[in-house]
Design a protein around this motif. Sequence first.
Motif, mmCIF file in Angstrom:
data_model
loop_
_atom_site.group_PDB
_atom_site.id
_atom_site.type_symbol
_atom_site.label_atom_id
_atom_site.label_comp_id
_atom_site.label_asym_id
_atom_site.label_seq_id
_atom_site.Cartn_x
_atom_site.Cartn_y
_atom_site.Cartn_z
ATOM 1 N N ASN A 158 0.773 -1.067 -0.069
ATOM 2 C CA ASN A 158 -0.070 0.062 0.058
ATOM 3 C C ASN A 158 0.668 1.110 -0.054
ATOM 4 N N CYS A 159 0.295 2.260 -0.516
ATOM 5 C CA CYS A 159 1.010 3.591 -0.480
ATOM 6 C C CYS A 159 0.026 4.619 0.530
ATOM 7 N N SER A 160 0.770 5.504 1.313
ATOM 8 C CA SER A 160 -0.005 6.276 2.175
ATOM 9 C C SER A 160 0.909 7.586 2.461
ATOM 10 N N VAL A 161 0.562 8.754 2.649
ATOM 11 C CA VAL A 161 0.937 9.735 2.767
ATOM 12 C C VAL A 161 0.379 10.566 4.063
ATOM 13 N N ALA A 162 1.368 11.392 4.840
ATOM 14 C CA ALA A 162 1.027 12.098 5.847
ATOM 15 C C ALA A 162 1.540 13.652 6.063
ATOM 16 N N VAL A 163 0.827 14.601 6.676
ATOM 17 C CA VAL A 163 1.286 15.811 6.883
ATOM 18 C C VAL A 163 1.491 15.950 8.337
ATOM 19 N N MET A 164 2.243 17.072 8.816
ATOM 20 C CA MET A 164 2.282 17.188 10.172
ATOM 21 C C MET A 164 1.131 18.555 10.491
ATOM 22 N N GLU A 165 0.364 18.250 11.590
ATOM 23 C CA GLU A 165 -0.860 19.073 11.778
ATOM 24 C C GLU A 165 -0.844 19.285 13.370
ATOM 25 N N ASP A 166 -0.601 20.392 13.798
ATOM 26 C CA ASP A 166 -0.437 20.540 15.263
ATOM 27 C C ASP A 166 0.414 19.594 15.849
ATOM 28 N N SER A 167 1.599 19.630 15.488
ATOM 29 C CA SER A 167 2.585 18.826 15.596
ATOM 30 C C SER A 167 2.388 17.291 16.012
ATOM 31 N N ASN A 194 -11.261 6.886 -2.262
ATOM 32 C CA ASN A 194 -12.583 6.867 -1.537
ATOM 33 C C ASN A 194 -12.551 7.023 0.269
ATOM 34 N N ASN A 195 -11.985 8.105 0.605
ATOM 35 C CA ASN A 195 -11.761 8.219 1.839
ATOM 36 C C ASN A 195 -10.763 7.398 2.815
ATOM 37 N N ASN A 196 -10.027 6.389 2.026
ATOM 38 C CA ASN A 196 -9.269 5.485 2.649
ATOM 39 C C ASN A 196 -7.722 6.144 2.686
ATOM 40 N N GLN A 197 -6.958 6.187 3.797
ATOM 41 C CA GLN A 197 -5.875 6.282 3.962
ATOM 42 C C GLN A 197 -4.770 5.596 3.275
ATOM 43 N N TYR A 198 -5.127 4.322 2.864
ATOM 44 C CA TYR A 198 -4.256 3.611 2.129
ATOM 45 C C TYR A 198 -4.630 3.076 0.749
ATOM 46 N N ILE A 199 -3.907 3.259 -0.269
ATOM 47 C CA ILE A 199 -4.139 2.804 -1.509
ATOM 48 C C ILE A 199 -3.339 1.644 -1.953
ATOM 49 N N PRO A 200 -4.020 0.633 -2.508
ATOM 50 C CA PRO A 200 -3.021 -0.289 -2.828
ATOM 51 C C PRO A 200 -2.166 0.012 -4.007
ATOM 52 N N SER A 201 -0.751 -0.758 -3.782
ATOM 53 C CA SER A 201 0.123 -0.270 -4.823
ATOM 54 C C SER A 201 -0.001 -1.050 -6.002
ATOM 55 N N THR A 202 -1.272 -0.687 -6.700
ATOM 56 C CA THR A 202 -1.470 -1.407 -7.925
ATOM 57 C C THR A 202 -1.858 -0.242 -9.258
ATOM 58 N N LEU A 203 -1.771 -0.759 -10.399
ATOM 59 C CA LEU A 203 -2.109 0.006 -11.546
ATOM 60 C C LEU A 203 -2.351 -0.955 -12.668
ATOM 61 N N CYS A 204 -3.430 -0.208 -13.116
ATOM 62 C CA CYS A 204 -4.161 -1.129 -14.416
ATOM 63 C C CYS A 204 -4.351 -0.444 -15.793
ATOM 64 N N SER A 208 0.462 1.522 15.040
ATOM 65 C CA SER A 208 -0.256 1.234 13.754
ATOM 66 C C SER A 208 0.593 0.311 12.843
ATOM 67 N N TYR A 209 0.198 -0.784 12.562
ATOM 68 C CA TYR A 209 0.919 -1.591 11.867
ATOM 69 C C TYR A 209 1.155 -1.027 10.371
ATOM 70 N N PHE A 210 0.269 -0.431 9.898
ATOM 71 C CA PHE A 210 0.240 0.454 8.432
ATOM 72 C C PHE A 210 0.707 1.785 8.453
ATOM 73 N N GLY A 211 0.686 2.472 9.633
ATOM 74 C CA GLY A 211 0.704 3.968 9.515
ATOM 75 C C GLY A 211 1.975 4.664 10.214
ATOM 76 N N SER A 212 2.829 3.531 11.009
ATOM 77 C CA SER A 212 3.906 3.840 11.802
ATOM 78 C C SER A 212 4.819 4.686 10.789
ATOM 79 N N VAL A 213 5.350 3.915 9.724
ATOM 80 C CA VAL A 213 6.295 4.480 8.876
ATOM 81 C C VAL A 213 5.889 5.777 8.230
ATOM 82 N N THR A 214 4.668 5.839 7.843
ATOM 83 C CA THR A 214 4.211 6.913 7.232
ATOM 84 C C THR A 214 4.189 8.199 8.266
ATOM 85 N N ALA A 215 3.868 8.007 9.278
ATOM 86 C CA ALA A 215 3.908 9.080 10.353
ATOM 87 C C ALA A 215 5.157 9.510 10.692
#
Length: 450
Positions: free
Chosen positions: A11-20, A29-39, A432-439
């Motif tokens: 999956n791919c994900s991105v994060a910004v810093m907001e209020d530290s 579709n409002n999901n924070q993770y998008i599968p790393s796929t292309l068609c 967060s198993y999926f979000g720790s790296v992004t954060a």
Amino acid sequence: MYIGFDYGTANCSVAVMEDSKPKLLPLENNNQYIPSTLCAPTRESVSEYLYRFMGIKPSNSIGEQVLRRAMALNREEDIEVVAGDLQFGQAALELYLNDPEEVYYVKSPKSFLGANGLRDGQISFFEDLVCAMMVNIKRTAEQSLQQDIVSTVIGRPVNFQGIGGDSANQQAEGILSQAAKRAGFKNVCFQFEPVAAGLEYESTLTADKTVLVVDIGGGTTDCSLINMGPSFRHLSDRSASLLAHSGQRVGGNDLDIHLAFKQLMPQFGLGSKTLRGIDMPFNQFWNPIAINNVAAQTEFYSDANLRALEKLRHDAADPQLLSRLIHVYHETLGYQIIRHAEEAKIALSSHTHHTVNMALMQDLFEVDISAQQLAEAIETPKEKMRDLVIEAMAQSQVKPDAIFMTGGTARSPILRQCIEQQLPNIPIVSGSYFGSVTAGLARWGECCFG
């Protein structure tokens, strides 16, 4: 504006810093993770679409040649590339599942970037693939923020490949960097994924600790031993606190591949024999599901291999099984087999049995898999992951106070038990198993661009 960008294998994900604090942004579709796929309609459609509908020019003369060749082949095949032809994430997966024979589908292109022996044209094409995905994510994030994003910290594994060393890492990082710049990022820097995850865990500490970060993702497993805590948190140079690193291209994809090979590929002829009692060749059942191996996929889906498969069916004691394998060839179904294996792996993390239901043409069949069979199937990649923990410990000769496990595959009770056995009496924690790296990448962005 800067973001932390986890361009992951699964999956791919991105994060910004907001209020530290890091905030992950919605990407599909409002999901924070998008599968790393292309068609796309065809392989060649990717480069043409990137140029015509995303407005991204080739980065060099090799890229220009790839683009011209792609456009010429599309015209030759009477394929008109139109807006909306390139799909990403879950939408790409659904398009592939609906009609696998008629589309070009890629999952986890990150797995290919450090491959040995890539020609210049292949490197340029992979750059186009990555760039298209990054453009989609960057523009979606900018729409959410209503701001231009000009800088990014991109996560990278300690090693992109198990072999190839520094040259493989340089090749992969070069593709990611060039793709990001073409996508519109003016400033690009990198951070090891386990270090980024460690930075996020560090934000929760009230006292200094030595922590072994074990990041088991879809494509790689990485370990970093880090001194962290309040005394280190605000340092812009963390090199003295990074005690050891180890990493290899072995991750969740490999667990899926090994499980599919052991438990599903017998339904396609693995372990069967010819009429003369000779075993069917191993590679014919490994290559179609080795979705992270460029050479294996190229070999299986070659014209010459179709002739070899037809001969195997003619000589087979059970030709029906080989007919299934030939159907996999014609409809590029390796990804679907791996998807079944992945679903089984996830189900077996909390159940003792799981039934895989498969349908090929009018051929319906079931495969029952037990948790014990899963454990036996993934023994080889599990041992490779264990060896990476041993390597990190050997480099540092320092015993950690805690083990921080992250990455989607780190949820596996089999892998957690393996690490507990290797380092007994050391607490294992998870965020967060999926979000720790992004954060953590967003936090590191403060040091790079803040």
